[in-house]
Design a protein around this motif. Structure first.
Motif, PDB file in Angstrom:
ATOM      1  N   LEU A   2       0.851  -1.188   0.000  1.00 36.51           N
ATOM      2  CA  LEU A   2       0.000   0.000   0.000  1.00 36.51           C
ATOM      3  C   LEU A   2       0.883   1.232   0.000  1.00 36.51           C
ATOM      4  CD1 LEU A   2      -2.916   1.213   0.277  1.00 36.51           C
ATOM      5  CD2 LEU A   2      -2.454   1.352   2.729  1.00 36.51           C
ATOM      6  N   PHE A   3       0.588   2.143  -0.910  1.00 34.39           N
ATOM      7  CA  PHE A   3       1.292   3.427  -0.967  1.00 34.39           C
ATOM      8  C   PHE A   3       0.261   4.538  -0.832  1.00 34.39           C
ATOM      9  CE2 PHE A   3       3.872   0.550  -3.659  1.00 34.39           C
ATOM     10  CZ  PHE A   3       4.996   0.502  -2.844  1.00 34.39           C
ATOM     11  N   ALA A   4       0.495   5.451   0.105  1.00 35.96           N
ATOM     12  CA  ALA A   4      -0.474   6.507   0.400  1.00 35.96           C
ATOM     13  C   ALA A   4       0.089   7.870  -0.006  1.00 35.96           C
ATOM     14  CB  ALA A   4      -0.818   6.507   1.888  1.00 35.96           C
ATOM     15  N   PHE A   5      -0.743   8.654  -0.666  1.00 37.24           N
ATOM     16  CA  PHE A   5      -0.365   9.990  -1.136  1.00 37.24           C
ATOM     17  C   PHE A   5      -1.457  10.987  -0.746  1.00 37.24           C
ATOM     18  CE2 PHE A   5       1.616   6.912  -3.886  1.00 37.24           C
ATOM     19  CZ  PHE A   5       2.870   7.425  -4.171  1.00 37.24           C
ATOM     20  N   GLY A   6      -1.024  12.218  -0.457  1.00 37.16           N
ATOM     21  CA  GLY A   6      -2.011  13.261  -0.206  1.00 37.16           C
ATOM     22  C   GLY A   6      -1.815  14.003   1.083  1.00 37.16           C
ATOM     23  N   ASP A   7      -2.821  13.937   1.975  1.00 35.14           N
ATOM     24  CA  ASP A   7      -2.885  14.864   3.103  1.00 35.14           C
ATOM     25  C   ASP A   7      -2.898  14.156   4.452  1.00 35.14           C
ATOM     26  OD1 ASP A   7      -5.539  13.915   3.352  1.00 35.14           O
ATOM     27  OD2 ASP A   7      -6.317  15.498   2.059  1.00 35.14           O
ATOM     28  N   SER A   8      -3.355  14.877   5.475  1.00 31.39           N
ATOM     29  CA  SER A   8      -3.257  14.406   6.858  1.00 31.39           C
ATOM     30  C   SER A   8      -4.172  13.237   7.183  1.00 31.39           C
ATOM     31  CB  SER A   8      -3.572  15.557   7.825  1.00 31.39           C
ATOM     32  OG  SER A   8      -4.844  16.110   7.548  1.00 31.39           O
ATOM     33  N   ILE A   9      -5.165  12.965   6.350  1.00 35.72           N
ATOM     34  CA  ILE A   9      -6.011  11.795   6.576  1.00 35.72           C
ATOM     35  C   ILE A   9      -5.168  10.525   6.467  1.00 35.72           C
ATOM     36  CG2 ILE A   9      -8.071  10.553   5.776  1.00 35.72           C
ATOM     37  CD1 ILE A   9      -8.566  13.312   7.063  1.00 35.72           C
ATOM     38  N   LEU A  10      -4.091  10.594   5.692  1.00 35.81           N
ATOM     39  CA  LEU A  10      -3.234   9.436   5.460  1.00 35.81           C
ATOM     40  C   LEU A  10      -1.839   9.571   6.046  1.00 35.81           C
ATOM     41  CD1 LEU A  10      -4.101   8.780   1.679  1.00 35.81           C
ATOM     42  CD2 LEU A  10      -5.240   7.873   3.709  1.00 35.81           C
ATOM     43  N   ASP A  11      -1.394  10.789   6.331  1.00 33.47           N
ATOM     44  CA  ASP A  11      -0.020  11.030   6.789  1.00 33.47           C
ATOM     45  C   ASP A  11       0.270  10.273   8.082  1.00 33.47           C
ATOM     46  OD1 ASP A  11       2.508  12.025   7.304  1.00 33.47           O
ATOM     47  OD2 ASP A  11       1.866  14.104   7.578  1.00 33.47           O
ATOM     48  N   LEU A  70      -3.326   4.631  -2.637  1.00 32.11           N
ATOM     49  CA  LEU A  70      -4.400   5.307  -1.915  1.00 32.11           C
ATOM     50  C   LEU A  70      -4.145   6.810  -1.942  1.00 32.11           C
ATOM     51  CD1 LEU A  70      -6.928   4.816  -0.083  1.00 32.11           C
ATOM     52  CD2 LEU A  70      -5.333   4.767   1.853  1.00 32.11           C
ATOM     53  N   ILE A  71      -5.107   7.571  -2.436  1.00 32.13           N
ATOM     54  CA  ILE A  71      -4.930   9.016  -2.631  1.00 32.13           C
ATOM     55  C   ILE A  71      -6.022   9.785  -1.897  1.00 32.13           C
ATOM     56  CG2 ILE A  71      -4.921  10.873  -4.340  1.00 32.13           C
ATOM     57  CD1 ILE A  71      -3.934   8.778  -6.401  1.00 32.13           C
ATOM     58  N   SER A  72      -5.609  10.718  -1.040  1.00 28.99           N
ATOM     59  CA  SER A  72      -6.542  11.627  -0.370  1.00 28.99           C
ATOM     60  C   SER A  72      -6.053  13.050  -0.587  1.00 28.99           C
ATOM     61  CB  SER A  72      -6.606  11.330   1.133  1.00 28.99           C
ATOM     62  OG  SER A  72      -7.348  12.333   1.809  1.00 28.99           O
ATOM     63  N   ALA A  73      -6.722  13.766  -1.464  1.00 24.94           N
ATOM     64  CA  ALA A  73      -6.313  15.150  -1.743  1.00 24.94           C
ATOM     65  C   ALA A  73      -7.538  15.953  -2.142  1.00 24.94           C
ATOM     66  CB  ALA A  73      -5.259  15.183  -2.858  1.00 24.94           C
ATOM     67  N   GLY A  74      -7.520  17.224  -1.792  1.00 25.51           N
ATOM     68  CA  GLY A  74      -8.646  18.105  -2.071  1.00 25.51           C
ATOM     69  C   GLY A  74      -9.227  18.728  -0.822  1.00 25.51           C
ATOM     70  N   ASN A  75      -9.071  18.052   0.321  1.00 32.40           N
ATOM     71  CA  ASN A  75      -9.597  18.603   1.576  1.00 32.40           C
ATOM     72  C   ASN A  75      -9.023  19.976   1.878  1.00 32.40           C
ATOM     73  OD1 ASN A  75     -11.249  16.344   2.869  1.00 32.40           O
ATOM     74  ND2 ASN A  75      -9.342  15.251   2.456  1.00 32.40           N
ATOM     75  N   ASN A  76      -7.707  20.092   1.862  1.00 31.72           N
ATOM     76  CA  ASN A  76      -7.058  21.361   2.203  1.00 31.72           C
ATOM     77  C   ASN A  76      -7.171  22.387   1.089  1.00 31.72           C
ATOM     78  OD1 ASN A  76      -6.005  20.474   4.792  1.00 31.72           O
ATOM     79  ND2 ASN A  76      -4.636  19.169   3.609  1.00 31.72           N
ATOM     80  N   ASP A  77      -7.211  21.903  -0.154  1.00 38.47           N
ATOM     81  CA  ASP A  77      -7.367  22.830  -1.281  1.00 38.47           C
ATOM     82  C   ASP A  77      -8.679  23.602  -1.160  1.00 38.47           C
ATOM     83  OD1 ASP A  77      -4.980  21.975  -2.756  1.00 38.47           O
ATOM     84  OD2 ASP A  77      -6.065  20.109  -3.038  1.00 38.47           O
ATOM     85  N   ILE A  78      -9.743  22.892  -0.796  1.00 42.78           N
ATOM     86  CA  ILE A  78     -11.054  23.535  -0.673  1.00 42.78           C
ATOM     87  C   ILE A  78     -11.170  24.306   0.637  1.00 42.78           C
ATOM     88  CG2 ILE A  78     -13.537  23.119  -0.472  1.00 42.78           C
ATOM     89  CD1 ILE A  78     -13.126  20.693  -2.345  1.00 42.78           C
TER      90      ILE A  78
END
Length: 346
Positions: free
Chosen positions: A36-45, A169-177
């Motif tokens: 599993l490789f996780a990219f994006g924001d604090s939901i996954l960090d 696994l990608i979680s991005a957009g939360n902080n952008d919005i």
């Protein structure tokens, strides 16, 4: 050392190597999930921000107080976060290590690591204003990871097998919005909400292409949380109701992203895609907390103006702080998501 002893040692090392790489590939029907490789924001960090010159890091108490050992690892919560639970659900490991952890073990590389950075997003401005790792730079970290993986497993073919059979696994957009669009002027002067969410979807596709070009084939793309219901947003309205405009923007982005993900198979041959709805299940906990044993949906357990002293039992709260669900919330919503990943990607 005699020849017989040397032969036995080499045979043993070969067995260990085969077991090591093989154990990184979990069988599921006729296919496998290797990592599993996780990219994006604090939901996954899981700790990539710890050594950055940024205020957006949480390697201090009371964060991590409910992890085994009660140690703050840089996870944005009281315990394990979403990426940890997906890794465990796929049979890989219970904690997904941060790639930028200086103590990262080579033994962890074949089963996956986390590249996500709390506070980051698809928009370069989002990462820059917080001094965190932009998703494009996370892709660069992944490129460096591949070089390191090649050295660990011993040959490129085995490394390629791990890369192609992993879930991304990608979680991005939360902080952008929530941050870049609604709390800064620059993007609001340039784009309408509709125009900005279109741009976010385009940037998501660009991120996926970058990973695809490096061998990624299995993508689980997460939508945003119900941003207007986060304690930080509700505070502006006295914590009584969810803030409407952030939720509308999040919902708009999620619908566009879901539609895009459904069509990506035609753009990227040989790849599998699924959309993970984070908005609906979390909103379900918020609207009906008692059904899952929660008592507070409006306030964070800790680290907010109304919770200077952390609550005693985080499992009774939907949110840990101003923006992040508690470990119990993740535990509640994750099981069906894991089964969906297995069905669609494994």
């Amino acid at each position: 050392m005699n020849f017989v002893m040397l032969s036995k040692m080499l045979l043993a090392l070969s067995f260990i190597s085969l077991f090591y790489v093989g154990s990184a590939q979990q069988s599921n029907g006729n296919s496998t999930v290797s990592a599993l490789f996780a990219f994006g924001d604090s939901i996954l960090d899981t700790g990539n921000n710890n050594l950055l010159l940024t205020l957006t890091k949480v390697n201090f108490f009371p964060y991590g107080r409910d992890l085994v050992g009660g140690r703050a690892t840089g996870r944005f919560g009281n315990g394990r976060v979403f990426s940890d639970m997906i890794a465990e659900g796929l049979g890989l490991k219970s904690l997904l290590p941060a790639y930028r952890d200086p103590f990262l073990s080579n033994n962890d590389l074949p089963t996956g690591v986390c590249f996500a950075s709390g506070g980051s997003g698809l928009d370069a401005i989002t990462a820059r204003i917080q001094g965190v790792i932009w998703v494009s730079d996370q892709v660069t970290d992944f490129q460096n990871y591949i070089t390191r993986l090649n050295g660990v497993v011993g040959n490129q073919e085995q490394a390629n097998t791990i890369i192609s059979n992993a879930v991304y696994l990608i979680s991005a957009g939360n902080n952008d919005i929530a941050i870049t669009y609604f709390t800064t002027m620059s993007r609001r002067l340039q784009y309408t909400v509709s125009g900005y969410t279109d741009l976010l979807v385009t940037w998501t596709r660009d991120l996926i292409k970058s990973l695809y070009d490096m061998g990624a084939r299995k993508f689980a793309v997460m939508g945003t949380l119900p941003l207007g219901c986060l304690p930080g947003a509700r505070t502006m309205l006295g914590s009584l109701i969810c803030e409407v405009f952030s939720n509308q923007a999040a919902d708009m982005f999620n619908k566009k992203l879901s539609a895009e993900v459904e069509n990506l198979g035609a753009t990227f041959p040989g790849a599998k895609f699924m959309y993970i709805d984070m908005y609906t299940p979390l909103l379900g906990l918020i609207n009906n907390p008692q059904a899952s044993g929660f008592i507070d949906v409006a306030h964070g357990c800790c680290c907010t103006p109304t919770s200077v002293i952390p609550c005693l039992d985080a499992s009774r709260y939907v949110f840990w702080d101003i923006a992040h669900p508690t470990e119990k919330s993740y535990q509640t919503i994750t099981p069906p998501i894991i089964e969906d990943i297995k069905a669609k990607l494994a």
